[in-house]
Design a protein around this motif. Sequence first.
Motif, PDB file in Angstrom:
ATOM      1  N   HIS A  65       0.840  -1.199   0.000  1.00  0.00           N
ATOM      2  CA  HIS A  65       0.000   0.000   0.000  1.00  0.00           C
ATOM      3  C   HIS A  65       0.877   1.252   0.000  1.00  0.00           C
ATOM      4  CE1 HIS A  65      -2.706   3.133   1.652  1.00  0.00           C
ATOM      5  NE2 HIS A  65      -3.548   2.547   0.826  1.00  0.00           N
ATOM      6  N   SER A 115      -6.104   1.150  -2.033  1.00  0.00           N
ATOM      7  CA  SER A 115      -6.856  -0.063  -1.700  1.00  0.00           C
ATOM      8  C   SER A 115      -7.490  -0.689  -2.939  1.00  0.00           C
ATOM      9  CB  SER A 115      -7.969   0.270  -0.706  1.00  0.00           C
ATOM     10  OG  SER A 115      -7.450   0.984   0.364  1.00  0.00           O
ATOM     11  N   SER A 135     -12.019   4.667  -1.365  1.00  0.00           N
ATOM     12  CA  SER A 135     -12.104   6.130  -1.398  1.00  0.00           C
ATOM     13  C   SER A 135     -12.006   6.660  -2.825  1.00  0.00           C
ATOM     14  CB  SER A 135     -11.013   6.750  -0.519  1.00  0.00           C
ATOM     15  OG  SER A 135      -9.774   6.191  -0.849  1.00  0.00           O
ATOM     16  N   HIS A 149      -7.033  13.494   1.880  1.00  0.00           N
ATOM     17  CA  HIS A 149      -7.724  12.212   1.736  1.00  0.00           C
ATOM     18  C   HIS A 149      -9.152  12.361   2.273  1.00  0.00           C
ATOM     19  CE1 HIS A 149      -8.635   7.950   2.135  1.00  0.00           C
ATOM     20  NE2 HIS A 149      -7.655   7.747   1.274  1.00  0.00           N
ATOM     21  N   GLU A 182     -10.918  10.588   4.041  1.00  0.00           N
ATOM     22  CA  GLU A 182     -11.150  10.121   5.416  1.00  0.00           C
ATOM     23  C   GLU A 182     -10.963  11.259   6.427  1.00  0.00           C
ATOM     24  OE1 GLU A 182      -8.586   6.774   6.110  1.00  0.00           O
ATOM     25  OE2 GLU A 182      -9.548   5.566   4.570  1.00  0.00           O
ATOM     26  N   THR A 224      -5.392   7.891  -2.159  1.00  0.00           N
ATOM     27  CA  THR A 224      -3.934   8.028  -2.234  1.00  0.00           C
ATOM     28  C   THR A 224      -3.459   7.956  -3.685  1.00  0.00           C
ATOM     29  OG1 THR A 224      -3.686   5.667  -1.742  1.00  0.00           O
ATOM     30  CG2 THR A 224      -3.513   7.186   0.108  1.00  0.00           C
TER      31      THR A 224
HETATM   32  P1  13P Z   1      -6.721   4.483  -0.185  1.00  0.00           P
HETATM   33  O1  13P Z   1      -5.298   4.077  -0.351  1.00  0.00           O
HETATM   34  O2  13P Z   1      -7.625   3.541  -0.910  1.00  0.00           O
HETATM   35  O3  13P Z   1      -6.925   5.903  -0.539  1.00  0.00           O
HETATM   36  O4  13P Z   1      -7.118   4.317   1.356  1.00  0.00           O
HETATM   37  C1  13P Z   1      -6.387   4.793   2.370  1.00  0.00           C
HETATM   38  C2  13P Z   1      -6.509   3.914   3.529  1.00  0.00           C
HETATM   39  O5  13P Z   1      -7.289   4.101   4.389  1.00  0.00           O
HETATM   40  C3  13P Z   1      -5.649   2.800   3.637  1.00  0.00           C
HETATM   41  O6  13P Z   1      -5.578   2.434   4.921  1.00  0.00           O
END
Ligand code: 13P
Length: 337
Positions: free
Chosen positions: A54, A72, A160, A229, A231, A246
């Motif tokens: 990741h 993700s 996301s 992000h 979140e 991301t």
């Molecule tokens: P993404 O990489 O899909 O943006 O998600 C971030 C995340 O929460 C990974 O833990």
Amino acid sequence: MALDSSPTMTLPDLEARRERLLRVLPEAEWELLRPTLAAIEDWKRQRNAIVLAHNYQTPEIFHGAADLTGDSLALAQQAAATDAEVIVLAGVHFMAETAKIINPAKTVLIPDPAAGCTLADAVTGADVRLLRERYPDTPVVTYVNTSAEVKAESDICCTSSNAVEVVESLGVPRVIFLPDEYLGRYVASQTDVEVILWKGHCIVHERFTPEEIGRFRAAYDGQLEVLAHPECPPQVLAAADYVGSTSGMVRHLETAPSPRVLLVTECSMSDNVAVNYPDREFVRPCNLCPYMKRITLPKILESLIHLRYEVTVDPEIAARARRAVERMLVVGRGRGG
Ligand code: 13P
Ligand code: SF4
């Protein structure tokens, strides 16, 4: 299968990794890492394994050991496409579980089983069943940051990068969105679909504040592009210039030439991206994900040598969860990344 632990990675491969890593690490550190990185390459070959990492993994893993990297959604897509027999997931547990759900016949390993996630801990399968009783005929859209049990109770998953498109793909006036309240609020701000929220939060992103962003903008006289992000809390997103996953941030940087950027997300993200942009300045007010940081190079090597820790999912739960994940993969990547 006969196994041989002597590091035999070819020099050109190691050289390519060295060249990238030296953009963020001192030479002396590279020399210390080199034997472990070479052994990891050797064991990957012997095991017919790949390492998926990741974007929040440290540079020595991201640039030094990973075969494929991404957000993700990208990790789920790559897990669905690989021919490798063994997948080592350098990320957190829900990501490894998603890879196993998609690939029931493959061996999926997580180098540290304690690599969890506060969002995945925020909701259970029983919660979803209760919500369905309370809101009958309302589809459940579940962020991939959840357990297999929760995915199995859901209609469709999202990440996301495609949450808005997934919600709109259902063609309904109202959805239940689990478990990230802030991502759910962001989705609600981008669509006419009514979004029923849950109170889950990411400990990394919930700590950012708009005041912090304001201080950085002031310190650089406004000469700063802010990427956040989804979140993050709504006030933080309102203070950003771009909102996305991301990988969405990575793609945005490819097209936007801003000389100074602030990535409002986990610490390693800027380190990894900065390798590709030596001429840009990355301002780094970051929060560390303690779960992502449980994964280390020695643990990845041990994982390959001992085939540990194997991720398993009850076949009946996996079959139901697979429907929700595969439905998401058909929608693909959206505007957020
Ligand atoms: P993404 O990489 O899909 O943006 O998600 C971030 C995340 O929460 C990974 O833990
Ligand atoms: Fe979970 Fe947040 Fe860590 Fe991602 S960054 S794994 S959402 S706690």
